[in-house]
Design a protein around this motif. Structure first.
Motif: not given
Length: 179
Positions: A56-60, A81-83, A166-167
């Motif tokens: 739920d915190q991941a932007n991707s 995620d992307d990072d 978020l994603a």
């Protein structure tokens, strides 16, 4: 005066060299005592802390399918995620097993197929299939019912979507390694 200076210099020089004693007292050196060094205990390597983020915190959300077990149809996959941070706490998902003929005899781009869908989200109390986080960011999904699949005449494809606040993973159909 010059003769006097030369004579005085020679007298001084000769008086200093009048000794025939060339013996030197030996210097006694005590041996150096070194305490034995304790061996260094090996240090066990410490696993680095795996940086992670909750779903739920991941932007991707990036999905990496490792394999599908041929007997149980359990899907092994990772989420990052992307990072490249591992994503934890996944619980909302949709999994589809698509069974298609190996040889396309239809003129359609999507030939005749069967599908079996499993899903779970925050609103569902009755989830189908079991999603387990086996390690930080590594998951397995085991279907509650096995799809009907003949590996000699059919191809198994998998669509796996994981939803966060978020994603979500990008929709794609994967032909997995059957292990």
């Amino acid at each position: 005066m010059r003769k006097l200076l030369i004579t005085a210099s020679l007298a001084l020089l000769l008086s200093a060299c009048g000794s025939d004693d060339n013996t030197v007292d030996p210097v006694v050196v005590d041996p150096v005592v070194v305490d034995p060094v304790d061996p260094v205990d090996p240090v066990d390597p410490v696993d680095p802390v795996i940086a992670s983020v909750t779903l739920d915190q991941a932007n991707s959300v990036n999905l990496g399918v490792s394999s599908v077990d041929a007997g149980s149809y359990t899907i092994s996959f990772t989420l990052t995620d992307d990072d490249k941070l591992a994503i934890t706490d996944a619980s909302s998902f949709e999994v589809m097993y698509l069974v298609m003929p190996k040889v396309n005899t239809a003129s359609f781009s999507m030939p005749y197929h069967t599908s079996t869908k499993f899903s779970c989200d925050v609103d569902e109390s009755d989830c189908t299939g079991t999603l387990v986080e086996v390690d930080t960011g590594s998951y397995t999904f085991t279907p509650s019912d096995k799809p009907v699949f003949d590996k000699d005449t059919q191809t198994l494809k998998v669509s796996l979507t994981v939803f966060g606040a978020l994603a979500q993973t990008k929709p794609e159909i994967i032909v997995p390694e059957m292990g």
